[in-house]
Design an enzyme around this catalytic site. Structure first.
Site, PDB file in Angstrom:
ATOM      1  N   HIS A   9       6.689  -1.367   2.760  1.00 37.13           N
ATOM      2  CA  HIS A   9       6.643  -2.763   3.215  1.00 37.13           C
ATOM      3  C   HIS A   9       5.730  -3.557   2.306  1.00 37.13           C
ATOM      4  O   HIS A   9       4.763  -3.025   1.756  1.00 37.13           O
ATOM      5  CB  HIS A   9       6.169  -2.859   4.663  1.00 37.13           C
ATOM      6  CG  HIS A   9       4.889  -2.137   4.932  1.00 37.13           C
ATOM      7  ND1 HIS A   9       4.831  -0.761   5.083  1.00 37.13           N
ATOM      8  CD2 HIS A   9       3.611  -2.578   5.051  1.00 37.13           C
ATOM      9  CE1 HIS A   9       3.581  -0.400   5.298  1.00 37.13           C
ATOM     10  NE2 HIS A   9       2.816  -1.484   5.269  1.00 37.13           N
ATOM     11  N   ASN A  43       0.831  -1.202   0.000  1.00 40.68           N
ATOM     12  CA  ASN A  43       0.000   0.000   0.000  1.00 40.68           C
ATOM     13  C   ASN A  43       0.867   1.254   0.000  1.00 40.68           C
ATOM     14  O   ASN A  43       1.893   1.308   0.683  1.00 40.68           O
ATOM     15  CB  ASN A  43      -0.882   0.016   1.256  1.00 40.68           C
ATOM     16  CG  ASN A  43      -1.838  -1.165   1.318  1.00 40.68           C
ATOM     17  OD1 ASN A  43      -2.318  -1.633   0.300  1.00 40.68           O
ATOM     18  ND2 ASN A  43      -2.097  -1.658   2.523  1.00 40.68           N
ATOM     19  N   GLN A  94      -2.434   2.749   3.371  1.00 44.01           N
ATOM     20  CA  GLN A  94      -1.139   2.667   4.053  1.00 44.01           C
ATOM     21  C   GLN A  94      -1.263   3.324   5.423  1.00 44.01           C
ATOM     22  O   GLN A  94      -1.802   4.426   5.547  1.00 44.01           O
ATOM     23  CB  GLN A  94      -0.045   3.368   3.240  1.00 44.01           C
ATOM     24  CG  GLN A  94       1.345   3.222   3.853  1.00 44.01           C
ATOM     25  CD  GLN A  94       2.437   3.868   3.000  1.00 44.01           C
ATOM     26  OE1 GLN A  94       2.153   4.656   2.099  1.00 44.01           O
ATOM     27  NE2 GLN A  94       3.676   3.530   3.295  1.00 44.01           N
TER      28      GLN A  94
HETATM   29  P1  5GP Z   1      -0.157  -0.777   5.860  1.00 51.28           P
HETATM   30  O1  5GP Z   1      -1.601  -0.490   6.131  1.00 51.28           O
HETATM   31  O2  5GP Z   1       0.699   0.432   6.116  1.00 51.28           O
HETATM   32  O3  5GP Z   1       0.069  -1.382   4.508  1.00 51.28           O
HETATM   33  O4  5GP Z   1       0.261  -1.916   6.885  1.00 51.28           O
HETATM   34  C1  5GP Z   1       0.928  -1.689   8.073  1.00 51.28           C
HETATM   35  C2  5GP Z   1       0.963  -2.988   8.821  1.00 51.28           C
HETATM   36  O5  5GP Z   1       1.913  -2.882   9.866  1.00 51.28           O
HETATM   37  C3  5GP Z   1      -0.379  -3.364   9.459  1.00 51.28           C
HETATM   38  O6  5GP Z   1      -0.805  -4.623   8.957  1.00 51.28           O
HETATM   39  C4  5GP Z   1      -0.067  -3.404  10.953  1.00 51.28           C
HETATM   40  O7  5GP Z   1      -0.729  -4.442  11.620  1.00 51.28           O
HETATM   41  C5  5GP Z   1       1.430  -3.576  10.981  1.00 51.28           C
HETATM   42  N1  5GP Z   1       2.070  -2.990  12.150  1.00 51.28           N
HETATM   43  C6  5GP Z   1       1.925  -1.703  12.589  1.00 51.28           C
HETATM   44  N2  5GP Z   1       2.679  -1.498  13.673  1.00 51.28           N
HETATM   45  C7  5GP Z   1       3.317  -2.667  13.929  1.00 51.28           C
HETATM   46  C8  5GP Z   1       4.251  -3.060  14.942  1.00 51.28           C
HETATM   47  O8  5GP Z   1       4.637  -2.307  15.835  1.00 51.28           O
HETATM   48  N3  5GP Z   1       4.713  -4.347  14.866  1.00 51.28           N
HETATM   49  C9  5GP Z   1       4.311  -5.220  13.897  1.00 51.28           C
HETATM   50  N4  5GP Z   1       4.828  -6.464  13.933  1.00 51.28           N
HETATM   51  N5  5GP Z   1       3.437  -4.876  12.932  1.00 51.28           N
HETATM   52  C10 5GP Z   1       2.946  -3.606  12.948  1.00 51.28           C
END
Ligand code: 5GP
Length: 141
Positions: A102, A89, A96
């Site tokens: 990521h 994302n 995101q």
């Molecule tokens: P995005 O929505 O930005 O594509 O995904 C971010 C992801 O990071 C989410 O699935 C969320 O659960 C994960 N995430 C956010 N903070 C942390 C953290 O402190 N540790 C871990 N292991 N995952 C995290």
């Protein structure tokens, strides 16, 4: 929202925030998502901190691309799934929440857990497609 410096993922990579690490090399770090969509949901992160993919260096992108298949195979073998999605994302409107590039590896399990595909599609108009493809090509020159 834009991630402050260092991002939460940089803090994880540096060992300042705990995680369940599954892989690390010179350029890439991977760990289990704290809120998994399904068993095995893993995040693959370049150590280079760029908010979105379009800002990532070619070296860091290549390093991620090199290991994504290997980490995917390990996630599948460990979680028992055979199908999976790789999701990436960019920007708040595109879901995101952590502004450090990521890739999500999300196994699709027999119980239905994993990513759902909610997007309605449209038919590409041939004329508009030709114009748009040419415009994209011109930006790649
Ligand atoms: P995005 O929505 O930005 O594509 O995904 C971010 C992801 O990071 C989410 O699935 C969320 O659960 C994960 N995430 C956010 N903070 C942390 C953290 O402190 N540790 C871990 N292991 N995952 C995290």
């Amino acid at each position: 929202m834009v991630e402050s410096d260092p991002s939460i993922f940089t803090l994880i990579i540096q060992g300042n925030i705990p995680c369940h690490k599954v892989y690390e090399d010179e350029h890439v770090f991977a760990f289990l998502d704290i809120n998994p969509c399904s068993i095995g949901h893993t995040l693959v992160v370049p150590k280079e901190q760029s908010a979105t993919l379009d800002g990532l260096s070619e070296e860091a992108s290549a390093a991620v691309g090199r290991v994504l298949p290997r980490i995917s195979r390990a996630v599948l073998a460990a979680s028992g799934a055979t199908d999976f999605n790789v999701l990436q994302n960019n920007g708040e409107a595109a879901f995101q929440s952590v502004f450090h590039v990521h890739f999500h590896i999300i196994p699709k399990h027999d119980d239905g857990s994993g990513l759902t595909w909610p997007f309605a599609t449209t038919q590409l108009d041939p004329g508009e497609g030709a114009i748009l493809a040419e415009r994209i090509r011109s930006h790649l020159k």
